[in-house]
Motif scaffolding. Structure first.
Motif: not given
Length: 209
Positions: A89-96
């Protein structure tokens, strides 16, 4: 006398011909406050200073808010994708973080305005405190001066003037003085008594203020 009585009645909203009665001699109002105590109480409780302190506190909070608004907002987002089969499974964390391109034009101007408003509120508060302190000092000095003058009239000038009246009357009764001298001495007593009552009135008004 009638004109003065009518004027006094008019000042308190009564018919001009209302009898005033005979004035009575009242005891001075007790006053035991120190100057420092009066200034401290006024600084803490004067309504105008309380209002100014609230305005200064609000201006300080607006300045803090302006500083916080100048910082760019950090946005975090997480994403999960289920992938079938042998793939994990794919996990992603994005900060902007938005770049504050308008800082010089908007945020900096807002901070400057909030800072100016805070300084203005603080200056108004200090000016109000100094004005009230000056009023208290003036009235306190007036109370002290009135006490000293009243004591001088009662303990020295009036008794001495009455002695002069007695001496002038004795001299006139013995045929050695003139009636005009007796009347002049009597007028001095009345003048001193009037001045003493005026000092009493000024003292009471200063205490009231």
């Amino acid at each position: 006398r009638e004109a003065l009585e009518a004027m006094l009645n008019r000042a308190v909203g009564r018919p001009a011909d209302t009898p005033l009665g005979t004035p009575i001699k009242e005891s001075p109002t007790p006053f035991s406050y120190s100057l420092d105590e009066l200034i401290r109480q006024a600084s803490e409780r004067a309504p105008e200073l309380v209002a100014m302190r609230k305005m200064s506190l609000a201006a300080s909070k607006r300045l803090d808010m302006s500083h916080k608004e100048a910082w760019p907002d950090l946005t975090l987002s997480a994403k999960y994708s289920a992938r079938g089969g042998s793939d994990p499974d794919k996990y992603s964390l994005t900060a902007s973080i938005p770049l504050p391109l308008s800082y010089e034009r908007k945020q900096k101007a807002g901070i400057a305005e909030a800072d100016w408003n805070l300084k203005a509120a603080q200056q108004d508060l200090e000016a109000g405190r100094l004005a009230i302190t000056a009023d208290i000092r003036d009235n306190y000095a007036m109370i002290q001066a009135a006490d000293k003058l009243t004591a001088l009239y009662a303990g020295n000038l009036i008794p001495k003037a009455r002695q002069d009246v007695d001496a002038a009357q004795a001299s006139y009764a013995a045929g050695k003085g003139e009636l005009g001298t007796v009347l002049a001495k009597l007028k001095s007593v009345l003048d001193y008594e009037l001045l003493a009552r005026q000092q009493y009135a000024e003292r009471e008004k200063a205490i009231m203020r």
